[in-house]
Design an enzyme around this catalytic site. Structure first.
Site, PDB file in Angstrom:
ATOM      1  N   GLU A   1      34.428  39.251  40.865  1.00 44.71           N
ATOM      2  CA  GLU A   1      33.323  40.074  41.327  1.00 44.71           C
ATOM      3  C   GLU A   1      33.856  41.337  41.982  1.00 44.71           C
ATOM      4  OE1 GLU A   1      31.006  37.325  43.670  1.00 44.71           O
ATOM      5  OE2 GLU A   1      32.250  37.634  45.446  1.00 44.71           O
ATOM      6  N   CYS A   2      33.264  42.466  41.599  1.00 43.66           N
ATOM      7  CA  CYS A   2      33.637  43.786  42.090  1.00 43.66           C
ATOM      8  C   CYS A   2      35.132  44.054  41.841  1.00 43.66           C
ATOM      9  CB  CYS A   2      33.257  43.960  43.551  1.00 43.66           C
ATOM     10  SG  CYS A   2      33.135  45.700  44.054  1.00 43.66           S
ATOM     11  N   GLY A   3      35.970  44.065  42.887  1.00 46.98           N
ATOM     12  CA  GLY A   3      37.388  44.309  42.670  1.00 46.98           C
ATOM     13  C   GLY A   3      38.016  43.279  41.752  1.00 46.98           C
TER      14      GLY A   3
ATOM     15  N   TYR B   1      36.496  41.785  39.320  1.00 42.32           N
ATOM     16  CA  TYR B   1      36.015  42.165  37.991  1.00 42.32           C
ATOM     17  C   TYR B   1      36.897  43.268  37.413  1.00 42.32           C
ATOM     18  CZ  TYR B   1      32.410  43.791  34.599  1.00 42.32           C
ATOM     19  OH  TYR B   1      31.705  44.159  33.483  1.00 42.32           O
TER      20      TYR B   1
ATOM     21  N   THR C   1      31.220  40.410  37.465  1.00 49.23           N
ATOM     22  CA  THR C   1      30.107  41.241  37.902  1.00 49.23           C
ATOM     23  C   THR C   1      30.606  42.280  38.889  1.00 49.23           C
ATOM     24  OG1 THR C   1      29.543  39.934  39.871  1.00 49.23           O
ATOM     25  CG2 THR C   1      28.594  39.219  37.763  1.00 49.23           C
TER      26      THR C   1
END
Length: 437
Positions: A327-329, A331, A427
């Site tokens: 998720e985020c980083g 991802y 995500t």
């Protein structure tokens, strides 16, 4: 369970000094022998680590937009054994989203009302004196149902400045709980996502001890303790269940942002959390059922991650047969390329076709509601998730299938849909919870 008394530390706006007040108060109360339970109102995932360092007890987020009553009850249950609860607000006291979520608009005022906690308003009085009382009065009167303990005056320039400001507060009937002289060394270091991480502070323990001493000298701690109130006890519910039994969790300066209630819930349900450090070129535990890469700052460590051959090989091996989620980083690290602020291209794990750029920065901030178009660890296709997105990196290429239909808090479509390929999902939003069915 009987709830301990609590307070909400809030402010008219961001940048008023409420975080340093919060950290100093947590440590001062702890030094007085109290067991202090810290909380953060809203979706911030940096502040809770600072709270833990100050209070010696894990901090949890309350979020009245993303969380239903059951999850709020589960997080409320983490107060067990505490003598007092102290929550830090986000942005201004009444700031939230435009559209009501499952429970509300997500403001700190909503959290305080839900918990029955009086508000201590930290007011930056720079450049004003008696006029600060008009601000305080407006906040006290904006919602008469919200309990209001008083104000802490911050960045006071001189004894005369303090006297004039107190005169205004007295005329308005506002209780002054403390007056903090202006000091430039009380500002916490920041970067592009706000504060630096707690683990990166050059001398966090000394800083927090200094904040506590400063508050003890300038704030009426006894009056603050006396102002704390306990609301009606809510039923305690379990926290979210784990997505797997053995979870290899990336944990270092590049991957650090996971909501505390998730990890606590996973452990409480019997899951084993197996931390590893990609920056130290560690592979995930080969016996793990799931690899989870949280958010963080991979854009600041892109070269190190690109050369972490053991980490990338272990991740790829795991993904051949078992799930990986980022998720985020996290991802970004699962993609093909991460472009840093100088425009240099760094090869990531290559498990997704994603190419992201920190050189071409775009501010992405807000709540997210995502309806899964494909299952991800812990959630079936069609499940609606609630989360929060906060990053500056842009997607340059995203050739893989979308993971979800994603919307902002007002129901508008969001282009960062996440993606999936094989056993890998990712995500750009940080998961808070799945919606109750």
């Amino acid at each position: 369970m009987t709830n301990p008394p609590g307070l909400m530390i809030s402010a008219p706006a961001s940048g008023t000094g409420k975080t340093t007040v919060m950290l100093g108060l947590l440590r001062a109360l702890r030094d007085d022998g109290l067991v202090v339970q810290p909380y953060k109102s809203g979706p911030d995932y940096i502040d809770p680590a600072f709270h833990l360092a100050a209070a010696g007890r894990p901090s949890f987020n309350f979020d009245t937009w993303a969380m239903d009553a059951d999850l709020l009850g589960g997080i409320s249950g983490q107060q067990d054994g505490a003598d007092i609860c102290v929550a830090e607000g986000s942005m201004g006291l009444f700031d939230g989203v435009a559209t009501r979520g499952q429970s509300g608009f997500g403001s700190s005022a909503e959290t305080a009302l839900a918990m029955g906690w009086p508000v201590v308003l930290v007011i930056d009085v720079s450049g004003q004196a008696q006029s600060a009382a008009a601000t305080a009065l407006g906040f006290r009167m904006y919602n008469p149902d919200l309990p209001f303990a008083g104000v802490i005056l911050n960045r006071v320039a001189s004894p005369r400045h303090e006297r004039l400001t107190r005169v205004g507060m007295e005329q308005a009937g506002i209780t002054v709980l403390g007056s903090l002289p202006r000091r430039g060394d009380l500002k916490l270091p920041e970067r592009h996502l706000g504060l630096i991480q707690a683990v990166e502070h050059p001398d966090l323990e000394a800083a927090i001890a200094g904040y506590a001493e400063f508050l003890r000298e300038n704030v009426d701690l006894e009056a603050i303790r006396a102002a704390a109130k306990a609301g009606q006890a809510a039923p305690v519910h379990p926290l979210p269940l784990p997505p797997a039994q053995r979870i290899a969790l990336a944990r270092d300066a590049a991957f650090s942002f996971t909501y505390p209630h998730l990890l606590t819930g996973w452990r409480a349900a019997g899951a084993e959390i197996l931390p590893f450090s990609p920056l130290a070129d560690q592979a995930p535990d080969p016996t793990a059922d799931l690899v989870w890469l949280p958010g963080g700052y991979p854009e600041l460590h892109a070269g190190t991650l690109a050369s972490a051959a053991t980490f990338k090989a272990g991740l790829r091996k795991h993904a051949k047969t078992k799930p990986v989620h980022g998720e985020c980083g996290g991802y970004m690290a699962l993609g093909e390329i991460l472009i840093d602020k100088e425009g240099a291209r760094h090869e990531m794990a290559g498990l997704l076709g994603l190419v992201t750029s920190y050189e071409k920065r775009k501010f992405n901030l807000g709540y997210r509601r995502a309806v899964l178009e494909r299952a991800m660890p812990g959630f079936d296709t069609g499940t609606a998730l609630r989360g929060h997105e906060f990053h500056y990196s842009s997607i340059i290429e995203q050739p893989d299938a979308a993971l979800a239909a994603v919307f902002d808090a007002d129901g508008n479509p969001v282009t960062q849909t996440g993606s999936h390929k094989g056993n890998v999902t990712g995500t750009f939003f940080h998961l808070i919870t799945g919606e109750a069915t």
